[in-house]
Each structure stands twice: as structure tokens, then as C-alpha cells.
Design an enzyme around this catalytic site. Structure first.
Site, PDB file in Angstrom:
ATOM      1  N   VAL A   4       1.125  -1.130  -0.146  1.00  0.00           N
ATOM      2  CA  VAL A   4       0.141   0.119  -0.018  1.00  0.00           C
ATOM      3  C   VAL A   4       0.684   1.409  -0.289  1.00  0.00           C
ATOM      4  CG1 VAL A   4      -2.073  -1.316   1.089  1.00  0.00           C
ATOM      5  CG2 VAL A   4      -0.302  -0.342   2.386  1.00  0.00           C
ATOM      6  N   ASP A   5       1.933   0.789  -0.076  1.00  0.00           N
ATOM      7  CA  ASP A   5       2.699   1.986  -0.055  1.00  0.00           C
ATOM      8  C   ASP A   5       3.906   2.371  -1.651  1.00  0.00           C
ATOM      9  OD1 ASP A   5       4.523   0.151  -0.128  1.00  0.00           O
ATOM     10  OD2 ASP A   5       5.800   0.348   1.755  1.00  0.00           O
ATOM     11  N   ASP A   6       4.660   3.101  -1.256  1.00  0.00           N
ATOM     12  CA  ASP A   6       5.198   3.493  -2.924  1.00  0.00           C
ATOM     13  C   ASP A   6       6.183   2.163  -3.556  1.00  0.00           C
ATOM     14  OD1 ASP A   6       3.591   5.274  -2.894  1.00  0.00           O
ATOM     15  OD2 ASP A   6       5.053   6.738  -2.587  1.00  0.00           O
TER      16      ASP A   6
END
Ligand code: 6R9
Length: 710
Positions: free
Chosen positions: A579-581
Site C-alpha cells: 500500500v506504499d510506494d
């Protein structure tokens, strides 16, 4: 089994963490069930463990798991202290088995396990197994890139090799706590080097041999190693890669920047490149084969504290700078060995093959340490899975009678695709025989790691590769967690394709919403962990603050994994991706910021934004939006040279699949790039681009759509 499901529900409600799953049986009993041994007809089927498998498994039933899990959560000190007692400790740990603070509001994050305990992981991997009578058992089977080229080492022979290298390192000034950079492919010398460092208390930092010179420089500058250990060249498939050239340029650049490494031990991999063809710096370089055999095969162990660092492994995060994940000795040892034993239901007669490279965490925990601590016979494979053809994996399985095969979904999907083509032509029919022309009878347990495994790949893995006979352990974990966190225990409960199922002993996963509120029972959100476990990383190298802010401040009180997860009514966990980069390409973790910074370092690139898009085989692929500098126009040459820039800054595995020319990027008025919009454009979900009114210049989106396929 099915008739026992209602009891399982009752039991579930008694366990601390799983208390919110009240209705295991109604849903599970609605799913069509097959028993291990029978083929799966659809992706939604449920597989019940067979009586035979369960009866012989370490954890033969769900009830047994629940009892053990309950104890591990309610009394971690006694659970883990009993487990740790199975290892050799020169001196037992102190009164306190562990101490932890995972709550940033209560002060510094701190995790310690078995502090005061004195041990050595290399001793536990080798000497201990030899003392218990396994000296002549094969520790490593090495299969070279070329079929027919192989080698093996018994536990006795491995100890001799490790000791010789350890003595060499000591004589060359490597001391406890010093770091050693290892830039080697999958030769036996790679685990030998890791073990030799561990033997003398040195901290190894293995850099995957697919990383570029620039990445190597970054790591050398960060951890300032006493020595770099490499080989002259490697052969992967038909390709020869000159590793020594890469190391040479990394070492010269590091020394220009103030970090000089005085010694480069180089293994002569003559199958890939002759010694004479290798560039050499006499005063700095030493050939492994020239110096190591001179040393004694006896090397005393350096006894270390459980909390002394064992290794550093750099991994990608949301910023451009890789993070040096630090694992310590005692907890990591206990955790990797225990998870290996239970998740694969390991037995001494097993032959184990994990296809991961030791350059990643999977190769640390489940090629080297976990299996060797259990006294296992491990297969190491130097090459690529499709060389000389797509049958190579099964050829290796048959050759060594592999019984536990642990791999990544991307490999499963690529082999599955070869099989699928079978229906099209006779030629492809031969390809399909790639799986079925090999016996694979030795296989007993399969494993998956690195990314979510989609149910259809799971089903193919189970039906075709495992002949519907082998359970699949879909193990969810991370570089940071050291070992498995959510994983099936084959034999203990029903499996559903695509679910990593339940937490390992001692792990309390929690799913939280945006605000950090725990979602109890069924739900979808951010995956965190509530407590510490022995294999947890302790810090980021020389950056404890980044450790605290990256992992412990988003949801105070919890470790935040960066993954999304849903939990169904029955308590099964389903990982949904990062859910992050961070992008996950073929199971490799790549930070979007790292790729962006490689792109913008190109003199003709003004700006870049990178997103991940779904990819049939790789899971995700890298999609880059690039704005050239004023006056430069798009061209095929520029595209190629941008990709080259990523290859040189990071490595070929991080090269974008697509460069999308962008006259501008969609930014908010405060200048923040709206990646949500870019992801939709990249995946051609153009009707779902959504609201663009908050953009500084909404026309940018139309321009990007127009240029999408040019
Ligand atoms: C071991 C390893 C970690 C990230 C992790 C997650 C993904 C790993 C997975 C999985 C779903 C699984 N991941 N195993 N996702 N199911 N069984 O791969 O470590 O390289 O640090 O990557 O990989 O997204 O956060 P690492």
C-alpha cells in the site's frame, strides 16, 4: 475433517488473537472440499489435509495448532525459551527472555530476545549437526548453470571450507562487528562466506549480484566493509556477466568518495571466465583458490551475544535511499529454524530446494540459515529456471529427489504459461511435457513467497506440479520480519488457494483502518503486528530514527508492514499487495523513488513518476512517466538511454517496461504528484481516472491519455 469444523470454531474463539472469528464452519463448509490427493476443480475449492499427511505432520491438527499458538501468545517467554533450548548456547540468556517496546508514544522502539545468551549461529548450523552424527550428510548440492555441472558438500566438508575462509578473514583483520560485503552469485561460496562471517562474528551484507556498480557503491559507502568478496564472472543461461568489472568500478568510485576497501577476495569462476581474462589489481585483489586452501580447516568460534548483529541486508522503501535492515543473532536463529521446520513440515529425510538467490532475505533465512540449522540437505542452483529449457526445474527436482520445493509465484506463472500454450500446436505440446515428462514423485510439500499467489496459479502449482499430492505453504513475510509471519502449517488445517491462512506461533497480526483502529474479525485494511517476535529486525543500520518513523509511527503501538490485507469470516488472511510506494516485480521489492531518481539523473530527463501495473507473469511491472527537459524531443534513443540509466543506477531487474512520454505530470496545486491518476492511466482504466478538478492543470491528464500508446 469437515465434521470437526464446528469444534474448530469453538476452539478459535478461545484463542486470544483469533477470538473474533465466530463462524468458521458455515462458510468453509459451503466451499466444495477435496482432500489432499485429489485434484482441485475450481479456484474456490478448499483442500482438507489427508489423514496420512496430518498423522505424520509436526502439527497434526488445528486443535494442536491452537494449543501451541495460544501458549505462544499468552506466555511468549516460556514458549520461545523452550524452543530456544533446542539450540546450543555457550551461556543461557538472562532472567528476561525478551523485552519490547513497539509503542512510539512510550519512548524508543526497542526489541530484544535472549539478551545475555551467548551463542554462534554458524556453530549451530554446522558443528552441532556434525556432533549429532550428521557430518557425512550432504549439506549442499550445487547444480551449475550448465546441465551436468554439479558439486556437493557434506556437513563435515562445509565446516572445513567455512573454517578456512574464517581463518583467512581473521588473518586479514576482519574482527567481530566488522562488516563484509558479499557480491556473489549462487555458488557454494556464497553460503560458505555467510557462515564464515557468522563464525567470527563479522556482519555480512550480501548484495544481490544483479545490482549495478552504483548500488554497490551506495552500500559500500554506507557500511564501510573491511573486505569485498566476489567472483570474476557468472553465467546465467547463455549470458556471461563480468562481476569483477562491476566491483572494480564500485571500489574505485567508493575510494574517490573517501571509503577505500583494501581487499577484494575473488573466486575464480572459470566456467564463466578464465582467470587470465580478469582485470586485476595486484595490491588489492586475491584469488580465492590461491589463498584459502592454505588455511587451517579448524577455526574457533567467536561466541557472540544473542543481540549482536548477524547481518545487514539492504532493501527498498518509499524513499530513494535503501534501508540497511539489521538482524541480530539469537532471535533470528531460533525463528528461522522453527518457522522452517513447521511451515514445510520438515523431516530429516527431506531434500529441500528454494529457488531464491541468497542476495535476498529468502536466500538468507530459507536457503542458508533456516534449513542448515535443521541439518537439512539443501539444493543450490546457479542458473535460471528456463535454461536450457522450461523443464530445468523439474529436471533438478528429479535429479536430487527434491521433496520440498519453495519458489515465487512469478516462476509458477511463467511455467504455467508454457504449459498453457500446449493446446495451440504440436510444438507447444512438447513444451507442456516440460512438467509432465518429469516424474516429480519425490515432491511432498510446495512453498510460495514474494508476492500474493493468484488462485489460478496456486491451482496449477497444486494440480500439475504437485500432482494434487502436495500442500502449498504460501508464506507471507518480509526482509524486516526475518522469517514467516502468516503461513499454512501443512497438515493442520484446510487450505484455500490464494490465502496465506493463519499466523505463525507468537505472531499477532492486526488489520487496521486508515485511522489506525483495529478491525476485529472480518475486514480489510493495513496489515500490522501487535507484538514482537524473535526474528524481527532490530533497527536500520545507523538510522534508528528512520526505523521508528518508517515502521512504528504510522499506526502507533504496532509494527506496520506496508501491506494491505483482508481477513475473512473464518480468520483466513488474504494479502492484497503493497500500500506504499514499493513495487513488487517478480518478487523483487523495488522503490518507485529509487527508479525515479535513476531516471532524473539522466541529463535529458526533467521529471519522472513511476507506478506499478499488473503484469500477468511478473505480478507487477514498472511503468514510468517521463518529462524530458525543455527542447528535447521524445525518441527511441532517449527511451533506451533512460532505461540504461536505471540499469546502471540500480540493476537490470529494475528497468521500466514502459516509458510513457509526459509533457507534464498531474500535480495538485501544492505540487504533489497524483499517483492515483497515473496508476489508472498506466493500467488503461481510463474511465476510472476520477476527479481531476483539484489538479493545478487538469489538461495534463488529457494529454497523457492521448500519448498513452505512442
Ligand atoms: C520474503 C520477501 C516483502 C514483500 C511483502 C509483500 C510481499 C512476500 C508474500 C507477499 C503476499 C506472500 N510478499 N511474501 N505478498 N503473499 N506470501 O519477499 O521479502 O523482499 O522484503 O518483500 O513481499 O508485499 O511486504 P521482501
Amino acid at each position: 475433517f469437515r465434521s470437526r469444523l464446528p469444534d474448530m470454531v469453538k476452539n478459535l474463539t478461545t484463542v486470544h488473537h483469533l477470538r473474533h472469528q465466530p463462524s468458521l464452519s458455515p462458510r468453509l463448509s459451503k466451499l466444495k472440499a477435496v482432500t489432499l490427493g485429489e485434484p482441485l476443480a475450481s479456484d474456490d475449492d478448499l483442500i482438507l489435509p489427508s489423514h496420512d499427511f496430518s498423522q505424520n505432520a509436526h502439527v497434526p491438527s488445528f486443535e494442536k495448532y491452537l494449543a501451541m499458538y495460544k501458549r505462544s501468545i499468552e506466555d511468549p517467554a516460556s514458549f520461545w525459551s523452550d524452543t530456544a533450548s533446542e539450540f546450543y548456547w555457550k551461556k543461557k540468556w538472562g532472567e528476561q527472555v525478551y523485552s519490547e517496546n513497539l509503542d512510539i508514544r512510550k519512548g524508543n522502539i526497542n526489541i530484544e530476545w535472549f539478551k545475555g545468551g551467548i551463542t554462534n549461529i554458524c556453530y549451530n548450523c554446522l558443528d552441532k549437526n556434525i556432533e549429532s552424527g550428521n557430518g557425512d550428510k550432504i549439506a549442499l548440492h550445487w547444480e551449475g548453470n550448465e546441465p551436468g555441472v554439479d558439486d556437493s558438500l557434506t556437513y563435515n566438508q562445509l565446516l572445513d571450507k567455512v573454517s578456512q575462509l574464517a581463518n583467512y578473514l581473521k588473518e586479514n583483520g576482519v574482527r567481530k562487528g566488522d562488516s563484509v560485503i558479499v557480491y556473489l552469485p549462487m555458488l557454494m561460496e556464497l553460503p560458505i562466506t555467510m557462515l564464515a562471517c557468522a563464525r567470527i562474528g563479522a556482519v555480512h551484507s550480501v548484495v544481490f549480484a544483479g545490482f549495478s556498480a552504483d548500488s554497490l557503491v551506495q552500500r559500500i559507502m554506507d557500511c564501510k566493509p573491511k573486505i569485498v568478496i566476489t567472483c570474476n564472472a557468472i553465467k546465467r543461461g547463455k549470458k556471461i556477466i563480468n562481476l569483477k568489472d562491476i566491483v572494480d568500478s564500485a571500489l574505485s568510485e567508493s575510494s574517490q568518495n573517501g571509503v577505500s576497501v583494501g581487499l577484494c577476495l575473488t573466486y575464480a569462476n572459470e566456467l564463466a571466465m578464465k582467470k587470465e581474462a580478469t582485470k586485476w589489481q595486484k595490491e588489492r585483489d586475491a584469488w580465492w583458490q590461491d589463498v584459502i586452501p592454505e588455511y587451517s580447516t579448524k577455526c574457533d568460534v567467536e561466541w557472540v551475544d544473542a543481540e549482536d548483529p548477524l547481518f545487514l541486508l539492504y532493501t527498498s522503501g518509499s524513499t530513494g535511499k535503501p534501508k540497511g535492515v539489521v538482524h541480530t543473532t539469537g532471535g533470528y536463529m531460533v525463528y528461522t529454524a522453527t518457522t522452517f521446520k513447521y511451515a514445510f513440515d520438515y523431516k530429516p529425510s527431506d531434500v529441500y530446494w528454494c529457488t531464491a538467490d541468497c542476495g535476498w532475505i529468502t536466500g538468507h533465512s530459507y536457503v542458508s540459515y533456516g534449513p542448515l540449522l535443521n541439518g537439512a540437505t539443501v539444493v543450490l542452483y546457479e542458473g535460471v529456471p528456463n535454461y536450457p529449457d522450461f523443464g530445468r526445474c523439474w529436471d533438478i527436482v528429479d535429479k536430487y529427489k527434491v521433496s520440498i520445493f519453495y519458489t515465487a509465484p512469478t516462476l509458477v506463472r511463467s511455467l504455467m504459461r508454457e504449459g498453457d500454450e500446449a493446446n495451440i500446436s504440436i510444438l507447444c505440446f512438447i513444451k507442456m511435457q516440460c512438467v509432465t515428462r518429469y516424474s516429480r514423485k519425490s515432491l511432498r510439500v510446495l512453498g510460495s513467497v514474494g508476492e500474493p499467489i493468484n488462485p489460478s496459479a496456486w491451482r496449477w502449482f497444486y494440480n500439475v506440479v504437485g500432482d494434487s499430492r502436495c500442500p502449498i505453504s504460501d508464506t507471507w513475510w518480509q526482509t524486516e520480519t526475518g522469517g514467516f509471519m502468516i503461513t499454512p502449517l501443512p497438515g493442520a488445517w484446510p487450505q484455500i488457494p490464494g490465502s496465506a491462512t493463519f499466523p505463525f506461533f507468537g505472531v499477532q497480526p492486526v488489520i487496521v483502518d486508515e485511522k489506525g483502529k483495529e478491525i476485529e474479525g472480518e475486514g480489510n485494511g493495513y496489515l500490522c503486528v501487535k507484538n514482537s517476535w524473535p526474528g524481527a529486525f532490530r533497527t536500520l543500520y545507523k538510522d534508528h530514527e528512520r526505523y521508528e518513523t518508517t515502521y512504528f509511527s504510522a499506526f502507533p503501538g504496532f509494527y506496520f508492514s506496508g501491506d494491505g490485507c483482508s481477513r475473512d469470516k473464518d480468520g483466513y488472511h488474504w494479502l492484497t499487495g503493497r500500500v506504499d510506494d514499493v513495487i513488487n516485480v517478480s518478487g523483487h521489492r523495488i522503490g518507485t523513488a529509487e527508479v525515479e531518481s535513476a531516471l532524473v539523473s539522466h541529463p535529458q530527463c526533467a521529471e519522472a513518476a513511476v507506478v506499478g501495473v499488473d503484469h500477468e507473469v511478473k505480478g507487477q511491472s514498472i511503468y514510468a512517466f517521463v518529462t524530458p527537459v525543455e527542447g528535447v524531443s521524445y525518441s527511441e534513443d532517449l527511451r533506451k538511454s533512460l532505461i540504461l540509466s536505471v540499469r546502471t543506477h540500480i540493476g537490470a531487474f529494475a528497468a521500466p517496461d514502459k516509458i510513457h512520454w509526459a509533457p507534464g505530470l498531474p500535480k495538485t496545486r501544492s505540487g504533489k504528484i497524483m499517483r492515483r491518476i497515473l496508476r489508472k492511466i498506466a493500467s488503461r482504466q481510463l474511465d476510472e481516472v476520477g476527479d481531476t478538478s483539484t489538479l493545478a492543470d487538469p489538461h495534463v491528464v488529457d494529454q497523457l491519455i492521448k500519448l498513452a500508446d505512442s
